[in-house]
Write a protein that holds these residues in place. Structure first.
Motif, PDB file in Angstrom:
ATOM      1  N   GLU A  39       0.904  -0.980   0.059  1.00  0.00           N
ATOM      2  CA  GLU A  39       0.025   0.040  -0.139  1.00  0.00           C
ATOM      3  C   GLU A  39       0.972   1.395   0.053  1.00  0.00           C
ATOM      4  OE1 GLU A  39      -4.153  -1.176   2.383  1.00  0.00           O
ATOM      5  OE2 GLU A  39      -2.476  -0.294   3.421  1.00  0.00           O
ATOM      6  N   VAL A  40       0.611   2.168  -0.883  1.00  0.00           N
ATOM      7  CA  VAL A  40       1.527   3.413  -1.049  1.00  0.00           C
ATOM      8  C   VAL A  40       0.543   4.478  -0.228  1.00  0.00           C
ATOM      9  CG1 VAL A  40       2.387   5.115  -2.504  1.00  0.00           C
ATOM     10  CG2 VAL A  40       2.709   2.732  -2.881  1.00  0.00           C
ATOM     11  N   LYS A  41       0.898   5.081   0.760  1.00  0.00           N
ATOM     12  CA  LYS A  41       0.111   6.154   1.421  1.00  0.00           C
ATOM     13  C   LYS A  41       1.109   7.704   1.541  1.00  0.00           C
ATOM     14  CE  LYS A  41      -1.959   2.626   4.707  1.00  0.00           C
ATOM     15  NZ  LYS A  41      -2.308   2.141   5.848  1.00  0.00           N
ATOM     16  N   GLN A  42       0.084   8.575   1.651  1.00  0.00           N
ATOM     17  CA  GLN A  42       0.431   9.897   1.796  1.00  0.00           C
ATOM     18  C   GLN A  42      -0.197  10.592   2.887  1.00  0.00           C
ATOM     19  OE1 GLN A  42       3.074  11.686  -0.009  1.00  0.00           O
ATOM     20  NE2 GLN A  42       3.045  13.178   1.557  1.00  0.00           N
ATOM     21  N   PHE A  48      -3.387   8.383   4.137  1.00  0.00           N
ATOM     22  CA  PHE A  48      -4.079   8.024   3.201  1.00  0.00           C
ATOM     23  C   PHE A  48      -3.829   7.262   2.140  1.00  0.00           C
ATOM     24  CE2 PHE A  48      -5.589  12.032   5.290  1.00  0.00           C
ATOM     25  CZ  PHE A  48      -6.875  11.568   5.540  1.00  0.00           C
ATOM     26  N   ARG A  49      -4.501   6.058   1.873  1.00  0.00           N
ATOM     27  CA  ARG A  49      -4.029   5.155   0.964  1.00  0.00           C
ATOM     28  C   ARG A  49      -4.166   5.745  -0.568  1.00  0.00           C
ATOM     29  NH1 ARG A  49      -5.997  -1.088  -0.336  1.00  0.00           N
ATOM     30  NH2 ARG A  49      -5.773  -0.963  -2.549  1.00  0.00           N
ATOM     31  N   GLU A  50      -3.289   5.703  -1.303  1.00  0.00           N
ATOM     32  CA  GLU A  50      -3.263   6.214  -2.566  1.00  0.00           C
ATOM     33  C   GLU A  50      -3.427   5.162  -3.689  1.00  0.00           C
ATOM     34  OE1 GLU A  50       0.263   8.300  -3.253  1.00  0.00           O
ATOM     35  OE2 GLU A  50      -0.392  10.158  -2.257  1.00  0.00           O
ATOM     36  N   THR A  51      -2.738   3.972  -3.674  1.00  0.00           N
ATOM     37  CA  THR A  51      -2.948   2.979  -4.487  1.00  0.00           C
ATOM     38  C   THR A  51      -2.026   1.910  -3.937  1.00  0.00           C
ATOM     39  OG1 THR A  51      -2.745   2.303  -6.758  1.00  0.00           O
ATOM     40  CG2 THR A  51      -0.991   3.737  -6.022  1.00  0.00           C
ATOM     41  N   ILE A  65       9.320  10.317  -3.670  1.00  0.00           N
ATOM     42  CA  ILE A  65       9.854  10.411  -2.236  1.00  0.00           C
ATOM     43  C   ILE A  65       8.939  10.812  -1.026  1.00  0.00           C
ATOM     44  CG2 ILE A  65      11.646  11.501  -1.081  1.00  0.00           C
ATOM     45  CD1 ILE A  65      13.360  11.480  -3.449  1.00  0.00           C
ATOM     46  N   ASN A  66       9.003  10.284  -0.023  1.00  0.00           N
ATOM     47  CA  ASN A  66       8.159  10.718   1.225  1.00  0.00           C
ATOM     48  C   ASN A  66       6.905  10.080   1.257  1.00  0.00           C
ATOM     49  OD1 ASN A  66       8.061  12.173   3.561  1.00  0.00           O
ATOM     50  ND2 ASN A  66       7.062  13.716   2.606  1.00  0.00           N
ATOM     51  N   LYS A  67       6.661   8.810   0.815  1.00  0.00           N
ATOM     52  CA  LYS A  67       5.500   7.920   0.959  1.00  0.00           C
ATOM     53  C   LYS A  67       5.812   6.993   1.715  1.00  0.00           C
ATOM     54  CE  LYS A  67       3.580   9.939  -3.104  1.00  0.00           C
ATOM     55  NZ  LYS A  67       2.479  10.886  -2.913  1.00  0.00           N
ATOM     56  N   GLU A  68       4.640   6.513   2.440  1.00  0.00           N
ATOM     57  CA  GLU A  68       4.729   5.457   3.494  1.00  0.00           C
ATOM     58  C   GLU A  68       4.509   4.114   2.544  1.00  0.00           C
ATOM     59  OE1 GLU A  68       1.632   4.181   6.857  1.00  0.00           O
ATOM     60  OE2 GLU A  68       2.718   5.924   7.356  1.00  0.00           O
ATOM     61  N   LEU A  69       5.128   3.290   2.947  1.00  0.00           N
ATOM     62  CA  LEU A  69       4.944   1.931   2.103  1.00  0.00           C
ATOM     63  C   LEU A  69       4.540   0.816   3.074  1.00  0.00           C
ATOM     64  CD1 LEU A  69       7.939   2.102  -0.410  1.00  0.00           C
ATOM     65  CD2 LEU A  69       5.588   2.832  -0.739  1.00  0.00           C
ATOM     66  N   THR A  70       3.503   0.163   3.016  1.00  0.00           N
ATOM     67  CA  THR A  70       2.937  -0.770   3.834  1.00  0.00           C
ATOM     68  C   THR A  70       3.038  -2.186   3.115  1.00  0.00           C
ATOM     69  OG1 THR A  70       1.735   0.503   5.245  1.00  0.00           O
ATOM     70  CG2 THR A  70       1.544  -1.809   5.627  1.00  0.00           C
ATOM     71  N   PHE A  71       4.354  -3.027   2.952  1.00  0.00           N
ATOM     72  CA  PHE A  71       4.076  -4.296   2.436  1.00  0.00           C
ATOM     73  C   PHE A  71       3.381  -5.145   3.132  1.00  0.00           C
ATOM     74  CE2 PHE A  71       7.893  -1.964   1.398  1.00  0.00           C
ATOM     75  CZ  PHE A  71       7.897  -1.949  -0.150  1.00  0.00           C
ATOM     76  N   PHE A  72       2.734  -6.190   2.433  1.00  0.00           N
ATOM     77  CA  PHE A  72       1.900  -6.902   3.100  1.00  0.00           C
ATOM     78  C   PHE A  72       1.744  -8.316   2.137  1.00  0.00           C
ATOM     79  CE2 PHE A  72      -0.758  -4.607   0.407  1.00  0.00           C
ATOM     80  CZ  PHE A  72      -1.880  -5.574  -0.177  1.00  0.00           C
ATOM     81  N   VAL A  73       1.453  -9.436   2.735  1.00  0.00           N
ATOM     82  CA  VAL A  73       1.494 -10.811   2.075  1.00  0.00           C
ATOM     83  C   VAL A  73      -0.059 -10.861   1.744  1.00  0.00           C
ATOM     84  CG1 VAL A  73       1.282 -13.126   2.340  1.00  0.00           C
ATOM     85  CG2 VAL A  73       3.067 -12.144   3.618  1.00  0.00           C
ATOM     86  N   ALA A  74      -0.153 -10.769   0.398  1.00  0.00           N
ATOM     87  CA  ALA A  74      -1.492 -10.828  -0.397  1.00  0.00           C
ATOM     88  C   ALA A  74      -2.057 -12.379  -0.718  1.00  0.00           C
ATOM     89  CB  ALA A  74      -1.187 -10.178  -1.821  1.00  0.00           C
ATOM     90  N   LYS A  75      -1.088 -13.151  -0.739  1.00  0.00           N
ATOM     91  CA  LYS A  75      -1.462 -14.538  -1.124  1.00  0.00           C
ATOM     92  C   LYS A  75      -0.421 -15.571  -0.477  1.00  0.00           C
ATOM     93  CE  LYS A  75      -2.381 -18.327  -4.637  1.00  0.00           C
ATOM     94  NZ  LYS A  75      -2.331 -18.522  -6.096  1.00  0.00           N
ATOM     95  N   ASN A  76      -0.910 -16.598   0.278  1.00  0.00           N
ATOM     96  CA  ASN A  76       0.065 -17.603   0.938  1.00  0.00           C
ATOM     97  C   ASN A  76      -0.471 -18.599   0.784  1.00  0.00           C
ATOM     98  OD1 ASN A  76       2.028 -18.908   2.332  1.00  0.00           O
ATOM     99  ND2 ASN A  76       1.404 -17.883   4.203  1.00  0.00           N
TER     100      ASN A  76
END
Length: 440
Positions: free
Chosen positions: A327-330, A333-336, A350-361
Motif C-alpha cells: 500500500e502506498v500512502k501519503q 491516506f492510501r493512494e494505490t 519520495i516521502n511516501k509510506e509503504l506498507t508491504f503485506f502478504v497478499a496470497k500465501n
C-alpha cells in the motif's frame, strides 16, 4: 571462464544431506519390513521415488518420497474395510513408523504418511504391486479410493537419459530447479524432469553438450518453455506417461522473462554473470576477475555490505505460491497499490509510506506453523553514498512498513519458512523517483 562457472555451479547444487536421508530411509524400511513382512531387511520392498529417486534433486531438497510395497493380502483387508479403508491403512503404517520414532511428528496426509525430521520430511506411500508391475496406492480423501502409479518407469527413463546425455539431463534438471527456487515460483519436480526430457528429444544437439555450451542451451531451453501453452492442463510424464498437471503455467511467463534477459548475451558480454546470478542465485559463481564493487553492479559484497541471502540461512525448496504487494500512502491516506503503479509505469515519489503485506500465501492451506522473513535492499548511488544498502533478512509478520526516503531501484523480498526450509518466496521492485523500472 563461463564453462568453469557452469561446472562449479553444477557442483554447488548437489544434494548435501544424502547420508542422513539414506539413514532414515533404511531405518523406516527395516521397521516396516519387521511389521508387515516379518523380516529385518533394510532394502526389500522399499523404493526411493520422486526427484531423489530420479537423481535430479538439488541441495535444499526438503522431502524424500518413498514407496513401501505391502503384502497383497492386506489389500483385500482394507478394500473390504467398513468405512474409509484407505485412511485406516495409512493409520496402520503411521502407527508402525511411530514405534521407531515415538517422539517425531508423524501424520497421515491424504495419500502418504509424513514423518517430519529437521529441515526435511519423509513421505511414505504404502502400495500394492499390480500384475503389470505398476502399483496401487491409497487416497483417503472424499471417502477413500485406490489409485495407480508407476514411478519406477520414470526413474528408469531418468537414469537412461542421465547416461545417454553424459549427465547433461541431470545437470539441466537441477539448474532448472535452482532457477525455480531462486526466482520463487511453484513448478513440480516431475514436470521439470518431463519438460527437460522433452527438450532434449527436440534438441538432440545438446545430448553431447559441454559446459561451455550451456549459455546457448539455456537460451533454447527458456525459448522452448516460453512457447508452451500455459493453459495446457497436463503433460505425459517421462517413462510412465502418467499425467503431470500444469497448475497455472506460471513457469511459462517466468521462462519468457528469463529468455528476454539472456537472449542478447554471449560469453564476452558485460554483466553476463550478474544476469546469470539473477536467474540462478548465489550458487552461480562470479569469476574473481569480475568481482568488482561498482555502482549498478550490486551483486557482489563489499566489506561493509550487510546484504544476506536466503540460501545462506535456510535450505530453499519452493513448493508453494506466495504473493506480496504494498500500500502506498501519503499523510496516512492510501493512494494505490505498488503493483498497480508498476503496471501503469507511474512514478513512485519520495516521502511516501509503504506498507508491504502478504497478499496470497498458499502455505496457509496446510494449516501448519510457519515463520515470515523480510529483506529490504536499497540500490543506487544514494544508497552507496549514505551507506544504507541494507539487505539483512529479518523475522517479521505479515506486514512491513517502510518509507520512500531517496532515489534508487530498491526491492523487497518475503520468505515463508517451514521446518527450517524456505518453501515460498516473492519479491517486488520499489523504483523510487525513477523514470523506468522493471516489475517482477
Amino acid at each position: 571462464m563461463l564453462a568453469k562457472a557452469f561446472e562449479d555451479f553444477a557442483g554447488s547444487i548437489q544434494v548435501n544431506n544424502i547420508e542422513d536421508i539414506n539413514t532414515k530411509f533404511i531405518s523406516i524400511t527395516k521397521r516396516l519390513n519387521l511389521s508387515y513382512w516379518e523380516t529385518d531387511s533394510k532394502t526389500d520392498h522399499s523404493y526411493k521415488v520422486g526427484s531423489l529417486g530420479r537423481q535430479t534433486a538439488v541441495k535444499g531438497v526438503s522431502d524424500l518420497d518413498m514407496l513401501f510395497v505391502l503384502p497383497p493380502n492386506l489389500y483385500t483387508k482394507y478394500n473390504n474395510y467398513q468405512g474409509n479403508g484407505q485412511s485406516a491403512l495409512l493409520q496402520s503404517v503411521k502407527g508402525e513408523i511411530k514405534r521407531k520414532y515415538p517422539n517425531t511428528i508423524i501424520r497421515g496426509d491424504g495419500q502418504v504418511v509424513v514423518i517430519t525430521f529437521s529441515r526435511y520430511v519423509v513421505e511414505v506411500c504404502p502400495v500394492f504391486e499390480r500384475n503389470d508391475g505398476s502399483y496401487t496406492y491409497p487416497d483417503s480423501s472424499n471417502g477413500g479410493k485406490w489409485k495407480r502409479t508407476d514411478p519406477l518407469l520414470e526413474i528408469g527413463e531418468s537414469k537412461y537419459m542421465i547416461e545417454h546425455t553424459n549427465e547433461n539431463f541431470k545437470y539441466v534438471c537441477q539448474m532448472v530447479r535452482a532457477w525455480k527456487n531462486h526466482v520463487g515460483f511453484k513448478m513440480g519436480g516431475l514436470l521439470i524432469d518431463t519438460l527437460v526430457h522433452n527438450f532434449f528429444n527436440r534438441h538432440p544437439i545438446y545430448t553431447s553438450a559441454e559446459f561451455h555450451n550451456y549459455l546457448s542451451l539455456f537460451k533454447d531451453l527458456f525459448s522452448y518453455f516460453k512457447g508452451l501453452d500455459k493453459g495446457q492442463k497436463y503433460w505425459n510424464a517421462l517413462g510412465s506417461n502418467q499425467q503431470v498437471y500444469n497448475k497455472g503455467g506460471v513457469f511459462v511467463e517466468k521462462a519468457e522473462d528469463a529468455y528476454n534477459e539472456l537472449k542478447d548475451f554471449n560469453e564476452d558480454s558485460e554483466n553476463l554473470y550478474e544476469v546469470l546470478q539473477g536467474l540462478f542465485g548465489k550458487n552461480m559463481p562470479i569469476p574473481e576477475t569480475l568481482q568488482k564493487s561498482a555502482e549498478g553492479r550490486d551483486f557482489t559484497n563489499t566489506f561493509l555490505d550487510k546484504q544476506q541471502f536466503i540460501e545462506e540461512l535456510f535450505p530453499v525448496d519452493i513448493k508453494f505460491s506466495l504473493e506480496i504487494d504494498c500500500e502506498v500512502k501519503q499523510n496516512g491516506f492510501r493512494e494505490t497499490l505498488l503493483r498497480t503503479l508498476l503496471r501503469n509505469r507511474s512514478p513512485l515519489l519520495i516521502n511516501k509510506e509503504l506498507t508491504f503485506f502478504v497478499a496470497k500465501n498458499e502455505f496457509e492451506e496446510k494449516e501448519l506453523p510457519y515463520e515470515i522473513y523480510w529483506k529490504v535492499r536499497n540500490r543506487g548511488s544514494e544508497a552507496i553514498k549514505r551507506n544504507m544498502k541494507r539487505g539483512e533478512i529479518l523475522k517479521g509478520s505479515e506486514t512491513k512498513v517502510e518509507r520512500t526516503s531517496f532515489k534508487g531501484g530498491h526491492f523487497v523480498e518475503c520468505y515463508i519458512i517451514y521446518n527450517g526450509v524456505c518453501v515460498a518466496r516473492d519479491s517486488i521492485d520499489v523504483p523510487i523517483a525513477l523514470d523506468t523500472y522493471n516489475s517482477k
